[in-house]
Enzyme design. Structure first.
Site, PDB file in Angstrom:
ATOM      1  N   ASP A 164       0.857  -1.193   0.000  1.00 59.65           N
ATOM      2  CA  ASP A 164       0.000   0.000   0.000  1.00 59.65           C
ATOM      3  C   ASP A 164       0.888   1.236   0.000  1.00 59.65           C
ATOM      4  OD1 ASP A 164      -2.913   1.028   0.628  1.00 59.65           O
ATOM      5  OD2 ASP A 164      -1.577   2.164   1.940  1.00 59.65           O
ATOM      6  N   HIS A 216      -7.713   9.297  -1.956  1.00 58.83           N
ATOM      7  CA  HIS A 216      -7.156   9.198  -0.604  1.00 58.83           C
ATOM      8  C   HIS A 216      -8.118   9.729   0.468  1.00 58.83           C
ATOM      9  CE1 HIS A 216      -2.941   8.844   1.374  1.00 58.83           C
ATOM     10  NE2 HIS A 216      -3.863   8.637   2.278  1.00 58.83           N
ATOM     11  N   SER A 254     -10.912   6.083   0.100  1.00 58.35           N
ATOM     12  CA  SER A 254     -10.318   5.950   1.426  1.00 58.35           C
ATOM     13  C   SER A 254     -10.846   7.066   2.314  1.00 58.35           C
ATOM     14  CB  SER A 254      -8.793   6.040   1.317  1.00 58.35           C
ATOM     15  OG  SER A 254      -8.210   5.892   2.592  1.00 58.35           O
ATOM     16  N   TYR A 272       2.636   9.734   0.459  1.00 61.78           N
ATOM     17  CA  TYR A 272       3.706   9.156   1.287  1.00 61.78           C
ATOM     18  C   TYR A 272       5.097   9.436   0.722  1.00 61.78           C
ATOM     19  CZ  TYR A 272      -0.315   6.291   2.834  1.00 61.78           C
ATOM     20  OH  TYR A 272      -1.536   5.847   3.255  1.00 61.78           O
ATOM     21  N   LYS A 290      -2.636   5.967  -4.258  1.00 59.31           N
ATOM     22  CA  LYS A 290      -3.790   6.830  -3.965  1.00 59.31           C
ATOM     23  C   LYS A 290      -3.591   8.246  -4.511  1.00 59.31           C
ATOM     24  CE  LYS A 290      -3.904   4.510   0.527  1.00 59.31           C
ATOM     25  NZ  LYS A 290      -2.499   4.383   0.878  1.00 59.31           N
ATOM     26  N   SER A 328       5.569  -1.838   9.078  1.00 58.18           N
ATOM     27  CA  SER A 328       6.711  -1.945   9.977  1.00 58.18           C
ATOM     28  C   SER A 328       8.006  -1.766   9.188  1.00 58.18           C
ATOM     29  CB  SER A 328       6.723  -3.312  10.673  1.00 58.18           C
ATOM     30  OG  SER A 328       7.856  -3.371  11.530  1.00 58.18           O
TER      31      SER A 328
HETATM   32  N1  LIG Z   1      -5.636   5.926   3.831  1.00 58.39           N
HETATM   33  C1  LIG Z   1      -5.132   6.604   4.846  1.00 58.39           C
HETATM   34  O1  LIG Z   1      -5.540   7.745   5.119  1.00 58.39           O
HETATM   35  C2  LIG Z   1      -4.057   5.996   5.675  1.00 58.39           C
HETATM   36  C3  LIG Z   1      -3.668   6.605   6.882  1.00 58.39           C
HETATM   37  C4  LIG Z   1      -2.650   5.990   7.638  1.00 58.39           C
HETATM   38  C5  LIG Z   1      -2.074   4.818   7.186  1.00 58.39           C
HETATM   39  N2  LIG Z   1      -2.463   4.257   5.994  1.00 58.39           N
HETATM   40  C6  LIG Z   1      -1.851   3.004   5.478  1.00 58.39           C
HETATM   41  O2  LIG Z   1      -1.976   2.009   6.475  1.00 58.39           O
HETATM   42  C7  LIG Z   1      -0.694   1.450   6.775  1.00 58.39           C
HETATM   43  C8  LIG Z   1      -0.641   1.052   8.236  1.00 58.39           C
HETATM   44  O3  LIG Z   1      -1.070   2.100   9.075  1.00 58.39           O
HETATM   45  P1  LIG Z   1      -0.181   2.827  10.177  1.00 58.39           P
HETATM   46  O4  LIG Z   1       1.224   2.800   9.790  1.00 58.39           O
HETATM   47  O5  LIG Z   1      -0.827   4.135  10.408  1.00 58.39           O
HETATM   48  O6  LIG Z   1      -0.418   2.007  11.499  1.00 58.39           O
HETATM   49  P2  LIG Z   1      -0.225   0.496  12.013  1.00 58.39           P
HETATM   50  O7  LIG Z   1       0.146  -0.423  10.914  1.00 58.39           O
HETATM   51  O8  LIG Z   1      -1.415   0.208  12.833  1.00 58.39           O
HETATM   52  O9  LIG Z   1       0.988   0.656  13.061  1.00 58.39           O
HETATM   53  C9  LIG Z   1       2.285   0.903  12.669  1.00 58.39           C
HETATM   54  C10 LIG Z   1       3.111   1.048  13.947  1.00 58.39           C
HETATM   55  O10 LIG Z   1       3.157  -0.185  14.654  1.00 58.39           O
HETATM   56  C11 LIG Z   1       4.511  -0.618  14.820  1.00 58.39           C
HETATM   57  N3  LIG Z   1       4.523  -2.077  14.628  1.00 58.39           N
HETATM   58  C12 LIG Z   1       4.331  -2.772  13.483  1.00 58.39           C
HETATM   59  N4  LIG Z   1       4.333  -4.099  13.704  1.00 58.39           N
HETATM   60  C13 LIG Z   1       4.559  -4.254  15.036  1.00 58.39           C
HETATM   61  C14 LIG Z   1       4.680  -5.390  15.872  1.00 58.39           C
HETATM   62  N5  LIG Z   1       4.562  -6.623  15.389  1.00 58.39           N
HETATM   63  N6  LIG Z   1       4.919  -5.180  17.182  1.00 58.39           N
HETATM   64  C15 LIG Z   1       5.056  -3.932  17.683  1.00 58.39           C
HETATM   65  N7  LIG Z   1       4.946  -2.815  16.946  1.00 58.39           N
HETATM   66  C16 LIG Z   1       4.693  -2.974  15.628  1.00 58.39           C
HETATM   67  C17 LIG Z   1       5.299   0.125  13.765  1.00 58.39           C
HETATM   68  O11 LIG Z   1       6.621   0.365  14.208  1.00 58.39           O
HETATM   69  P3  LIG Z   1       7.898  -0.157  13.373  1.00 58.39           P
HETATM   70  O12 LIG Z   1       7.768   0.352  11.978  1.00 58.39           O
HETATM   71  O13 LIG Z   1       9.046   0.427  14.110  1.00 58.39           O
HETATM   72  O14 LIG Z   1       7.830  -1.664  13.441  1.00 58.39           O
HETATM   73  C18 LIG Z   1       4.537   1.444  13.674  1.00 58.39           C
HETATM   74  O15 LIG Z   1       4.933   2.319  14.708  1.00 58.39           O
HETATM   75  C19 LIG Z   1       0.300   2.552   6.390  1.00 58.39           C
HETATM   76  O16 LIG Z   1       1.565   2.017   6.091  1.00 58.39           O
HETATM   77  C20 LIG Z   1      -0.375   3.133   5.154  1.00 58.39           C
HETATM   78  O17 LIG Z   1      -0.066   2.352   4.021  1.00 58.39           O
HETATM   79  C21 LIG Z   1      -3.451   4.830   5.253  1.00 58.39           C
END
Ligand SMILES: NC(=O)c1ccc[n+]([C@@H]2O[C@H](COP(=O)([O-])OP(=O)(O)OC[C@H]3O[C@@H](n4cnc5c(N)ncnc54)[C@H](OP(=O)(O)O)[C@@H]3O)[C@@H](O)[C@H]2O)c1
Length: 253
Positions: A22, A88, A119, A27, A56, A211
């Site tokens: 994604d 987005h 989204s 980004y 997006k 991650s």
């Molecule tokens: N459409 C939108 O508006 C929107 C908004 C936000 C995000 N997104 C998409 O959604 C994806 C994921 O969302 P997100 O990054 O906001 O949040 P997330 O995936 O819920 O959380 C990511 C966080 O969790 C940590 N993490 C990952 N795996 C872990 C594990 N097994 N144990 C402990 N900590 C862990 C990561 O740290 P480390 O990297 O240090 O492991 C990072 O700080 C993004 O990459 C993006 O593609 C979309």
């Protein structure tokens, strides 16, 4: 994520068997995602068609700007098509959204994208597209985890065949020490992250955890060898507190 972190994370994930990435114009990492996909395909002999890449559209402006921005994203990613392209956000108002959606429908007809979606769309935005009697989005990517369940959005999507894709499926790690999460995690000998991802999978959400760590990318994929019970699911379902982990535009006019 830095360019190097993006490249490494994508390459590790693909090597471990992930097939869905994604990304987004916003980004500023489409270049490195494209490089990692190309490197993986070259090294493994696996074709690009086996990988599912989402990007997006950042700015909702006009029909022609949407197509121009999509082509620029493809060029940056060094790809001929995206598997999924999302608006987005719903920002811009009803007439702009209608114009952008029609550009996305045409982009799909042209073969620039295989599927189109949205989204951060709330109920009113989904209803708007339904009322226009045009192709519906295949996906609505929203923040979705036990602490942010968006029941109304989930309901309208599910009843119209729109798949729910969960961003922040780990609630960004903010709730790993919640007592219910810890209890269920101990019960299954799985990490809190694995419990939250499994909850999403059992609700038929497409989960896209982020991650930069090789170990955590691996661990986040090890969620298909256990099942949460009905009791576990009910307990996690009860944790909704409208936790905003990033931004919240589902009610934007
Ligand atoms: N459409 C939108 O508006 C929107 C908004 C936000 C995000 N997104 C998409 O959604 C994806 C994921 O969302 P997100 O990054 O906001 O949040 P997330 O995936 O819920 O959380 C990511 C966080 O969790 C940590 N993490 C990952 N795996 C872990 C594990 N097994 N144990 C402990 N900590 C862990 C990561 O740290 P480390 O990297 O240090 O492991 C990072 O700080 C993004 O990459 C993006 O593609 C979309």
């Amino acid at each position: 994520m830095s360019d190097q972190e993006t490249y490494d994370a994508c390459l590790w994930a693909l090597e471990m068997g992930y097939r869905h990435i994604d990304t987004a114009e916003w980004y500023e990492n489409e270049v490195c995602v494209g490089k990692a996909v190309a490197a993986f395909c070259k090294k493994s002999g696996i074709s690009r068609e086996e990988i599912f890449i989402t990007s997006k559209l950042k700015n909702n402006r006009t029909y022609s700007s949407a197509l121009k921005d999509l082509r620029a994203s493809l060029k940056r990613s060094n790809l001929d098509y995206f598997d999924l392209y999302l608006m987005h956000s719903p920002i811009g108002g009803p007439s702009v959204r209608e114009e952008i959606w029609s550009a996305m429908i045409d982009a799909q007809k042209e073969g620039l994208v295989r599927s189109i979606g949205v989204s951060n769309f709330g109920v009113r935005h989904i209803q708007e597209i339904i009322d226009q009697n045009v192709s519906l989005p295949t996906i609505n990517q929203i923040d979705l985890h036990p602490f942010m369940r968006h029941p109304d959005i989930v309901k309208i999507c599910e009843s119209n065949g729109i798949v729910l894709e969960a961003w922040a499926p780990l609630a960004r790690g903010y709730k790993f020490s919640h007592p219910s999460v810890i209890k269920i995690s101990k019960k299954h000998s799985k990490s809190p992250a694995q419990i939250l991802l499994r909850w999403g999978i059992q609700h038929n959400h497409v989960v896209i955890p982020k991650s930069v760590s090789k170990e955590r990318i691996q661990a986040n994929s090890e969620i298909f060898d256990f099942c949460l019970s009905e009791e576990d699911m009910n307990e996690l379902d009860g944790l909704d507190e409208y936790l905003v982990t990033d931004w919240d535009v589902v009610d934007t006019p």
